[in-house]
Design a protein around this motif. Structure first.
Motif, PDB file in Angstrom:
ATOM      1  N   PHE A 288     -14.943  30.433  54.065  1.00 22.16           N
ATOM      2  CA  PHE A 288     -13.916  29.466  53.642  1.00 22.16           C
ATOM      3  C   PHE A 288     -13.696  28.135  54.287  1.00 22.16           C
ATOM      4  CE2 PHE A 288     -12.065  33.526  52.178  1.00 22.16           C
ATOM      5  CZ  PHE A 288     -12.170  33.406  50.625  1.00 22.16           C
TER       6      PHE A 288
ATOM      7  N   HIS B 132     -15.112  24.604  52.869  1.00 23.93           N
ATOM      8  CA  HIS B 132     -14.390  24.308  51.641  1.00 23.93           C
ATOM      9  C   HIS B 132     -12.938  24.112  51.880  1.00 23.93           C
ATOM     10  CE1 HIS B 132     -18.134  25.265  49.900  1.00 23.93           C
ATOM     11  NE2 HIS B 132     -18.026  26.669  50.424  1.00 23.93           N
ATOM     12  N   GLN B 133     -12.417  24.317  52.764  1.00 20.52           N
ATOM     13  CA  GLN B 133     -10.828  24.224  52.826  1.00 20.52           C
ATOM     14  C   GLN B 133     -10.272  22.791  52.688  1.00 20.52           C
ATOM     15  OE1 GLN B 133      -8.509  26.750  53.027  1.00 20.52           O
ATOM     16  NE2 GLN B 133      -6.961  25.170  53.004  1.00 20.52           N
TER      17      GLN B 133
ATOM     18  N   TYR C  89      -9.961  22.315  48.864  1.00 20.71           N
ATOM     19  CA  TYR C  89      -8.601  22.842  48.442  1.00 20.71           C
ATOM     20  C   TYR C  89      -7.545  22.071  48.707  1.00 20.71           C
ATOM     21  CZ  TYR C  89     -11.559  27.220  47.340  1.00 20.71           C
ATOM     22  OH  TYR C  89     -12.240  27.816  47.096  1.00 20.71           O
TER      23      TYR C  89
ATOM     24  N   LYS D 228      -3.754  27.113  49.776  1.00 21.70           N
ATOM     25  CA  LYS D 228      -4.179  28.743  50.216  1.00 21.70           C
ATOM     26  C   LYS D 228      -4.025  29.421  48.696  1.00 21.70           C
ATOM     27  CE  LYS D 228      -2.425  32.659  52.483  1.00 21.70           C
ATOM     28  NZ  LYS D 228      -2.823  33.490  51.578  1.00 21.70           N
TER      29      LYS D 228
ATOM     30  N   ARG E 153      -7.155  28.747  46.915  1.00 21.28           N
ATOM     31  CA  ARG E 153      -8.297  29.507  47.507  1.00 21.28           C
ATOM     32  C   ARG E 153      -8.052  30.982  47.186  1.00 21.28           C
ATOM     33  NH1 ARG E 153      -7.482  28.919  53.327  1.00 21.28           N
ATOM     34  NH2 ARG E 153      -6.770  30.978  53.133  1.00 21.28           N
ATOM     35  N   ASP E 154      -7.026  31.397  47.482  1.00 19.74           N
ATOM     36  CA  ASP E 154      -6.904  33.003  47.391  1.00 19.74           C
ATOM     37  C   ASP E 154      -6.291  33.735  46.258  1.00 19.74           C
ATOM     38  OD1 ASP E 154      -7.949  32.838  49.955  1.00 19.74           O
ATOM     39  OD2 ASP E 154      -6.097  32.911  50.982  1.00 19.74           O
TER      40      ASP E 154
END
Length: 69
Positions: free
Chosen positions: A8, A11-12, A15, A45, A48-49
């Motif tokens: 991750f 790629h943070q 995002y 977040k 992403r999640d």
């Protein structure tokens, strides 16, 4: 778990850039479409999640007026 975090991390920034690109994402305010309960979230977040759920449904972004958070 470290391996997952390493996947991750690169790629943070993407995002975070997407979350900063629109006022509705930038303010991080969401609400339940059924009970109306408001919630503050980290949009990067969530992108992403996944977005949180309430009352069995995915919460919605709070609409912005005239491009203002």
């Amino acid at each position: 778990m470290t391996e997952i975090n390493a996947l991750f991390s690169p790629h943070q920034a993407l995002y975070e850039a997407i979350a900063a690109s629109h006022p509705s994402l930038l303010n991080g305010k969401v609400f339940c479409g059924r009970c109306g309960k408001p919630r503050q979230v980290d949009a990067a977040k969530c992108l992403r999640d996944g977005w949180p759920k309430c009352c069995g449904a995915t919460v919605r972004l709070q609409a912005t007026e005239a491009g203002r958070p």
